[in-house]
Design an enzyme around this catalytic site. Structure first.
Site, PDB file in Angstrom:
ATOM      1  N   ASP A   1       0.906  -1.171  -0.014  1.00  0.00           N
ATOM      2  CA  ASP A   1      -0.213   0.146   0.103  1.00  0.00           C
ATOM      3  C   ASP A   1       0.711   1.364  -0.007  1.00  0.00           C
ATOM      4  O   ASP A   1       1.718   1.473   0.695  1.00  0.00           O
ATOM      5  CB  ASP A   1      -0.846  -0.212   1.306  1.00  0.00           C
TER       6      ASP A   1
ATOM      7  N   ASP B   1      -6.855  -5.181  -4.446  1.00  0.00           N
ATOM      8  CA  ASP B   1      -7.363  -4.692  -2.987  1.00  0.00           C
ATOM      9  C   ASP B   1      -8.397  -3.795  -3.100  1.00  0.00           C
ATOM     10  O   ASP B   1      -8.957  -3.530  -2.128  1.00  0.00           O
ATOM     11  CB  ASP B   1      -6.100  -4.160  -2.323  1.00  0.00           C
TER      12      ASP B   1
END
Length: 706
Positions: free
Chosen positions: A58, A180
């Site tokens: 991320d 995601d």
């Protein structure tokens, strides 16, 4: 215009960006063995299990981008991207069969800059041989619900351009990879198709949709992502991954996992090879039942994994060796290192007919009471700041071209657009503009955008100075949403530059915070421009909390040519008390030559909207409501309402007020009705003289949460 006058620079924040094709053509790889040429052989009469080693990194979430890269603040989350890439490269070199895919170019770009020339040459060899493969390739893995298409294209362009310039054709991703994001938009699929991707894989899909697709073997499909583009322009093969983006249960060998390693010394009591092979056969066979071909994919990795890649690869090597050894005893399972593009190639070779989808994968729910729709509105201030930053970036990009070399090095210093481009690219991440990050991370995103604004403002000043021939000092009003602009509040005479980034002429209203009650405005030709002064609303005064002292707002219409700017001179004529509203009682209507807006005289609420050109009348009412959120403490679900998931404890909202206190202002430039529903909730219904649209500007907060 005298050189001593101060200049106030504004921009009409429109965005006009076309979807462009990915700049590279189809495979022209010469002697390189990357891409589809690098795929391991499969066995046609067996179930081929494609193991895809990967990490999901991320670009900000629980930690900032910098903290994730360097492995800082591991008390929040243990994650260090630089160590992941160090470790993966080392392990790939030990076995030519091993594969790894990487996604987030923002991190890889940082890591690459810090490597020696010899290490860069080594990594280039891994890429050329297809052992290290890039997928998706954008600066980040963007959100699909809260992003604007032009910002997505920009961040994809930044990442793909770096890969192309660094690695050539072998750096080009073949597959889009959105494992995601919390739901998927067909507009993203359409863009990916037009960028030249061969396929698209993602991990999150509604639990009921997945169950249905598993029964019908439709987890792999053709997504026809546009109603307006002629097929196959926006057609994209799409696959739903079996375990989100995690490994199968019991087969996670990262340092963050608790699954036992493969213990293959038969002299040891805890020898477990037979058990591992048996469990893997069972999982692979069960997965094959819900997919159409004799090829299945398993994602071997997860969030910030492979920091110690030896753990993964040592066990994956053993898994492949021992599972495949059973083929001698009649097993029909064949395991291999693979990549999404190699898996996609085998699906293409199967030459099957696939299910067709034409709409979104929204909303996403992973359980009956867990609809991931909260992030559509989480952190609205950051969402707005990102949108304004996108508009400013388009203006910055254009003026960098129009101003030529003087734009980046001019009388106001060194400016650049790259700082804003990188900040905007990071802000598209699915835990950034989505609003699902922690507060200190949101602050970091905003700080990066603010730094980008500053660099772009220098560039814009330089460019406008070159284009206009005036090097007068320029000021930017970044807080007009709360009626704060120090220059216009304190100056008796100033000039306003307005830039239009669209390819058509634009007429647009400008509102500047001032303290006078009468002003004279003229355009560049000396022609007088109609203007009016309004008092700043009480709601705005409360929200700005002493950050400005303007009592009034100066309102006038500006005109700007395509891809050009216009200038207006403003002079104070009279100071004094703010003008009073022209009507204290509840108004019945406001109108211009195009529209009429009516209000209920008893409640002060909107009651109808009339199109005076078409004679159409729409009856309506509008108010403000709130939901009481669920704390998860009930028999149906323990899920709380939060940044990701919107879950009220009742479907019935609570009204703030059934009536609104109103006051009306009517001038030749604009008419507005100000509605107050509570001390913390108000709205302005605004109709400009030449507008075919009604503007509703609401102010909510600070919320009374006691």
């Amino acid at each position: 215009m005298a050189a001593a006058w101060k200049l106030l620079v504004g921009a009409l924040f429109f965005t006009s960006t076309e979807v462009l094709s990915f700049p590279l053509g189809h495979d022209t790889r010469g002697t390189d063995s990357c891409g589809y040429k690098s795929c391991h052989a499969t066995k046609p009469n067996m179930l081929n299990v494609h193991l895809v080693p990967h990490t999901h990194d991320d670009v900000g979430w629980l930690k900032t981008v910098d903290q994730y890269y360097y492995g800082d603040r591991n008390d929040i989350q243990h994650a260090g991207v630089q160590y992941i890439l160090d470790s993966v490269v080392e392990q790939l070199l030990k076995n030519a069969d091993r594969r790894f895919i990487y996604v987030e170019t923002a991190f890889f770009y940082r890591w690459w800059k810090q490597q020696s020339s010899s290490m860069q040459a080594t990594v280039r060899r891994l890429v050329d041989e297809g052992r290290l493969e890039f997928v998706n390739g954008g600066w980040c893995m963007s959100d699909e619900a809260t992003t604007h298409y032009s910002a997505v294209i920009d961040q994809m362009t930044m990442g793909l351009r770096f890969l192309n310039e660094t690695f050539g054709p072998c750096g080009r991703p073949r597959v889009a990879w959105h494992i995601d994001p919390f739901g998927h938009a067909r507009e993203h699929a359409s863009m990916f198709a037009q960028m030249g991707f061969d396929g698209f894989f993602f991990g999150r899909v509604d639990y009921q949709d997945r169950a249905c697709r598993m029964r019908q073997k439709e987890q792999e499909l053709l997504w026809r992502a546009s109603d307006s583009l002629t097929p196959p322009t926006a057609d994209l093969f799409t696959g739903i991954l079996p375990n989100g983006y995690n490994p199968p249960e019991g087969f996670c060998w990262d340092q963050s996992c608790d699954d036992p390693p493969i213990r293959d010394d038969p002299d040891l009591e805890d020898y477990n090879v037979d058990d591992v092979v048996k469990r893997f056969h069972a999982i692979a066979t069960a997965q094959a039942l819900v997919y159409k071909t004799n090829h299945i994919i398993m994602t071997m990795g997860s969030d910030f994994q492979y920091e110690n890649a030896n753990l993964w690869y040592k066990n994956l090597d053993k898994l492949i060796r021992y599972v495949n050894a059973h083929q001698a005893n009649g097993s029909k399972v064949n395991v291999l290192y693979s990549t999404p593009s190699c898996y996609l190639q085998e699906l293409h070779r199967a030459n099957l007919t696939w299910a067709l989808k034409t709409d979104d994968f929204f909303p996403y729910a992973d359980d009956a009471h867990d609809f991931w729709t909260g992030y559509f509105t989480s952190r609205p201030a950051l969402k707005r700041y990102e949108r304004l930053s996108n508009s400013n970036l388009q203006t910055c990009n254009q003026l960098e071209v129009l101003g030529g070399p003087d734009a980046t090095k001019g009388p106001f210093g060194d400016g650049d657009s790259q700082t804003m481009k990188k900040a905007m690219a990071v802000a598209q991440h699915h835990d950034a503009v989505s609003g699902t990050e922690k507060q200190h991370v949101a602050n970091d995103y905003a700080r990066r955008l603010a730094n980008g604004w500053q660099r772009c403002q220098v560039l814009v000043s330089n460019s406008l100075a070159a284009l206009s021939g005036s090097s007068a000092e320029r000021f930017y009003c970044d807080n007009l949403n709360i009626s704060v602009c120090p220059l216009s509040e304190a100056s008796k005479k100033f000039s306003v530059n307005v830039y239009n980034p669209l390819a058509r002429p634009v007429t647009w209203p400008i509102r500047l915070p001032v303290n006078g009650t009468a002003y004279a405005i003229s355009d560049a030709d000396g022609k007088s421009v109609d203007c009016q002064v309004f008092p700043v609303s009480r709601a705005t005064q409360q929200v700005r909390r002493g950050r400005g002292f303007a009592l009034n707002e100066l309102v006038f219409q500006v005109r700007a040519p395509p891809l050009g700017f216009s200038s207006y001179s403003v002079s104070l004529l009279q100071s004094g008390t703010p003008p009073a509203s022209t009507q204290e009682r509840t108004p019945t209507s406001i109108q211009n030559q195009y529209l009429r807006v009516t209000f209920d005289p008893d409640t002060g609420l909107l009651s109808s909207l009339s199109n005076l050109e078409t004679k159409q009348i729409i009856k309506l009412t509008q108010n403000f409501y709130w939901y009481n959120s669920s704390d998860g403490n009930n028999s149906e679900s323990i899920q709380r309402s939060g940044a990701y998931i919107f879950r009220p404890n009742s479907s019935t909202p609570f009204i703030i007020s059934a009536t609104a206190k109103t006051e009306m202002f009517q001038t030749s430039v604009v008419q507005e009705v100000r509605q107050v529903f509570a001390p913390w909730a108000s709205q302005v219904v605004r109709l400009y003289s030449e507008s075919r649209a009604v503007e509703l500007e609401w102010t909510v907060g600070p919320l009374p949460i006691e």
